[in-house]
Design a protein around this motif. Structure first.
Motif, mmCIF file in Angstrom:
data_model
loop_
_atom_site.group_PDB
_atom_site.id
_atom_site.type_symbol
_atom_site.label_atom_id
_atom_site.label_comp_id
_atom_site.label_asym_id
_atom_site.label_seq_id
_atom_site.Cartn_x
_atom_site.Cartn_y
_atom_site.Cartn_z
ATOM 1 N N PHE A 1 28.330 0.676 27.509
ATOM 2 C CA PHE A 1 27.059 -0.048 27.552
ATOM 3 C C PHE A 1 26.382 0.268 28.885
ATOM 4 C CE2 PHE A 1 24.095 -3.529 27.246
ATOM 5 C CZ PHE A 1 23.943 -3.723 25.884
ATOM 6 N N SER A 2 25.656 1.368 28.938
ATOM 7 C CA SER A 2 25.155 1.873 30.217
ATOM 8 C C SER A 2 23.652 1.658 30.347
ATOM 9 C CB SER A 2 25.475 3.360 30.351
ATOM 10 O OG SER A 2 24.965 4.075 29.233
ATOM 11 N N ILE A 3 23.267 0.442 30.734
ATOM 12 C CA ILE A 3 21.871 0.183 31.050
ATOM 13 C C ILE A 3 21.777 -0.567 32.374
ATOM 14 C CG2 ILE A 3 21.181 0.081 28.618
ATOM 15 C CD1 ILE A 3 20.901 -2.950 28.961
ATOM 16 N N LYS A 4 20.626 -0.398 33.025
ATOM 17 C CA LYS A 4 20.313 -1.161 34.225
ATOM 18 C C LYS A 4 19.264 -2.188 33.868
ATOM 19 C CE LYS A 4 17.424 -0.340 37.612
ATOM 20 N NZ LYS A 4 16.666 0.325 38.688
ATOM 21 N N LEU A 5 19.485 -3.437 34.249
ATOM 22 C CA LEU A 5 18.546 -4.510 33.963
ATOM 23 C C LEU A 5 17.529 -4.637 35.089
ATOM 24 C CD1 LEU A 5 21.015 -7.245 32.658
ATOM 25 C CD2 LEU A 5 19.856 -5.434 31.364
ATOM 26 N N PRO A 6 16.373 -5.247 34.820
ATOM 27 C CA PRO A 6 15.392 -5.451 35.886
ATOM 28 C C PRO A 6 15.952 -6.366 36.970
ATOM 29 C CG PRO A 6 14.771 -6.672 33.918
ATOM 30 C CD PRO A 6 15.908 -5.780 33.529
#
Length: 380
Positions: free
Chosen positions: A280-285
């Motif tokens: 799960f490779s996302i960057k959040l704000p």
């Protein structure tokens, strides 16, 4: 899993729900202006100018035709012109750099902070030359720039500061509203903005009486008195109908901002259950400690952006890419001589960021569906 509903239709943004809720009041606004019969620079504009300037902790508000015009007129009022250089970010809407170019100055780009996607204040001073006359920080997606650093650099180098707050009305840096720090603050009332009209519209706020008077002169063909033109000006006036609608919506701005923040927290909490896994490779704000983020956009970053966007679309979930091409690689700026790799953080953002649905009328269940869909993509 909420995704089992195959009738999903979640827009990235819509005004239909809000307009339905405000229908009676909106019709009253329209009729009030029509019956009064004065459509340019009347009482509604004056009221809005006072409301927005007070809200932004400024002394003066000047309604103009668009957020783009707000930038143009601010630059001119601050004495920026041919041969000057203005520092800004390459990761923003085109209007920011275009305003610099339109007054005859040169946009000088500085890469962005990978955490906030705002201009990296640590890289600004190395770009300052004898021709540098101003900085335009952009409070992108509703997150404030580090304004203390910007103002210190400006004071040290005798530079003007024009805040591009088009996406950030109500955002705060260290408890103070954006738009109140620089020589001017520029806002857009484009329909998709947090405070949106039914067409184009903009506002400039300032604490400087001389700048305010010059902008008022410039917005009406350079004429202080009718048919007597002191300078070469523009036709850039916020009309009464748009001002009336904005005055109505203004009373909801803090409620809508709080709802946007609640939705952002919900997104964050739902994502937190998954993002620690390798798949799960996302960057959040990010919301830095100094910031009060107003979430004009809820934007994530992933190297699988395009595939994820298509995946969401297959479920009936819309999303938007802001912005696919950085300004330094736009054809119109080829003469500046920039190449791929000159601003790598901005280039990565253009290739990887994705804005998820975000508007005050979005429901909690819809956010849950969106996160379920994203989770299903990364756990396939």
């Amino acid at each position: 899993m909420l995704l089992q509903n195959n009738q999903i239709n979640i827009p990235s943004f819509t005004l239909v729900r809000q307009n339905s809720m405000l229908e009676k009041e909106l019709l009253e606004c329209f009729l009030q202006v029509v019956n009064q019969g004065i459509f340019i620079l009347n009482e509604n504009v004056k009221v809005l100018e006072d409301k927005v300037s007070n809200f932004c902790q400024a002394n003066y508000g000047i309604g103009v035709a668009s957020g783009s015009d707000a930038l143009d007129l601010s630059l001119i009022a601050c004495g920026i012109g041919h041969g000057d250089e203005v520092i800004t970010t390459p990761f923003t809407f085109f209007a920011t750099a275009a305003a610099i170019s339109r007054v005859g100055a040169k946009p000088v780009f500085v890469d962005i902070d990978p955490k906030t996607w705002n201009i990296d204040v640590n890289l600004i001073e190395e770009k300052i030359t004898s021709k540098t006359k101003a900085i335009i920080p952009v409070h992108l997606f509703g997150c404030p720039v580090e304004m203390d650093a910007i103002m210190q650099i400006a004071k040290k180098n005798n530079l003007r500061v024009i805040e591009d707050a088009a996406q950030a009305i109500g955002a705060q840096y260290c408890g103070e509203k954006v738009g109140s720090f620089g020589d001017t603050g520029c806002f857009s009332f484009f329909p998709t903005k947090n405070l949106g009209a039914f067409g184009d519209g903009g506002m400039i706020v300032t604490k400087d009486s001389k700048i305010a008077e010059k902008i008022k002169l410039l917005r009406i063909h350079g004429a202080k008195n009718k048919y007597c033109h002191d300078v070469l000006g523009f036709n850039s006036r916020l009309d009464e109908l748009q001002a009336s609608i904005l005055n109505l919506k203004f009373k909801y701005i803090e409620l809508w901002t709080q709802r946007r923040r609640e939705l952002a927290i919900l997104y964050n909490n739902l994502f937190q259950e998954h993002i620690r896994t390798d798949r799960f490779s996302i960057k959040l704000p990010q919301e830095p400690d100094y910031a009060y983020h107003v979430y004009h956009q809820y934007t994530i970053q992933t190297k699988q952006r395009d595939e994820l966007q298509n995946h969401l679309k297959s479920y009936g979930i819309a999303s938007t890419v802001y912005y696919p091409i950085p300004l330094h690689l736009q054809k119109v700026y080829s003469s500046l001589g920039h190449h791929q790799g000159d601003f790598p953080v901005s280039e990565d953002a253009c290739n990887e960021v994705l804005s998820l649905p975000m508007f005050p009328e979005l429901t909690n269940e819809e956010v849950e569906i969106i996160v379920d869909a994203i989770t299903s993509f990364f756990t396939r």
